[in-house]
Design a protein around this motif. Sequence first.
Motif, short mmCIF file in Angstrom:
data_model
loop_
_atom_site.label_atom_id
_atom_site.label_comp_id
_atom_site.label_asym_id
_atom_site.label_seq_id
_atom_site.Cartn_x
_atom_site.Cartn_y
_atom_site.Cartn_z
N MET A 66 0.83 -1.20 0.00
CA MET A 66 0.00 0.00 0.00
C MET A 66 0.86 1.25 0.00
O MET A 66 1.95 1.27 0.59
N PHE A 67 0.36 2.29 -0.68
CA PHE A 67 1.08 3.55 -0.85
C PHE A 67 0.19 4.72 -0.42
O PHE A 67 -1.02 4.67 -0.60
N ASP A 104 0.22 7.67 -1.81
CA ASP A 104 0.01 8.62 -2.90
C ASP A 104 -0.46 7.86 -4.13
O ASP A 104 -0.16 6.68 -4.30
N SER A 105 -1.23 8.53 -4.99
CA SER A 105 -1.81 7.85 -6.15
C SER A 105 -0.80 7.57 -7.25
O SER A 105 -1.10 6.85 -8.20
N ALA A 106 0.42 8.11 -7.12
CA ALA A 106 1.50 7.79 -8.05
C ALA A 106 2.25 6.53 -7.64
O ALA A 106 3.16 6.09 -8.34
N CYS A 107 1.87 5.94 -6.52
CA CYS A 107 2.45 4.67 -6.05
C CYS A 107 3.96 4.79 -5.83
O CYS A 107 4.73 3.91 -6.25
N THR A 108 4.41 5.85 -5.17
CA THR A 108 5.84 6.04 -4.95
C THR A 108 6.22 6.10 -3.48
O THR A 108 7.40 6.17 -3.17
N ALA A 109 5.26 6.07 -2.57
CA ALA A 109 5.57 6.17 -1.14
C ALA A 109 4.91 5.01 -0.40
O ALA A 109 3.78 5.11 0.07
N ALA A 110 5.61 3.88 -0.32
CA ALA A 110 5.06 2.68 0.30
C ALA A 110 4.93 2.88 1.81
O ALA A 110 5.82 3.42 2.46
N ILE A 111 3.79 2.43 2.35
CA ILE A 111 3.55 2.59 3.79
C ILE A 111 3.22 1.29 4.50
O ILE A 111 3.33 1.21 5.72
N TYR A 112 2.81 0.23 3.75
CA TYR A 112 2.47 -1.02 4.42
C TYR A 112 2.56 -2.18 3.43
O TYR A 112 2.01 -2.12 2.34
N GLY A 113 3.23 -3.28 3.85
CA GLY A 113 3.30 -4.48 3.04
C GLY A 113 4.75 -4.84 2.72
O GLY A 113 5.66 -4.17 3.18
#
Length: 202
Positions: A169-170, A172-181
Amino acid sequence: MQTNRRKKITAAFAGLVLGLAWVVSAPTASATGSKPAAATATGNHCTISVDTKAVRCFATITESIAHATGGRVTDAPADVLAAVTDPDVTARINGGGPGALAVLGIQYYLANYGSYSLAVNGPDVGCDLPVDPPEYYVAPLPDFTSTGGINWNNNIRSFQAYSGCYQLMFDDSACTAAIYGWAGSAADLGAANDRTECIFWS
């Protein structure tokens, strides 16, 4: 990893995704992904396809799971927690098979798999290892506020993955800041609560 079932995605996902203690390559040329289309029904138990981009919303999670599985599981409990913790329902959601839809994951509005749900489905093959590079994604998440529903961006607090998938999971909608997983489930996302705008599955 099977590459013959993957599709080109937008160049907005080029580069590397950095997160926690690992690095995962962004899905520059292989992940099947989805940008949500308009909802076709009202309700707060919704589905989205990474293949067709189609979204549907229903009054109960029973209906949502039935739609997400292509009619394979039609009798999931209407109680949300019971639906996600019932081992028989879980086994049948994972069942899949040729021509069947694979549920990649179900997102929940509250911690401990509570309240409203968002089921994401994809091809019958589901996921395989390794997790890098990812096979499927949704970004941004569906926003149903125009029809009185939920904006799923920044509103996920728990999830369960299915069909051999792990979820990343990220915030931001650009999928550049992963936060979980990468993870197969989470009853509480902790510091990642209310931050997800992009999800990978693999």
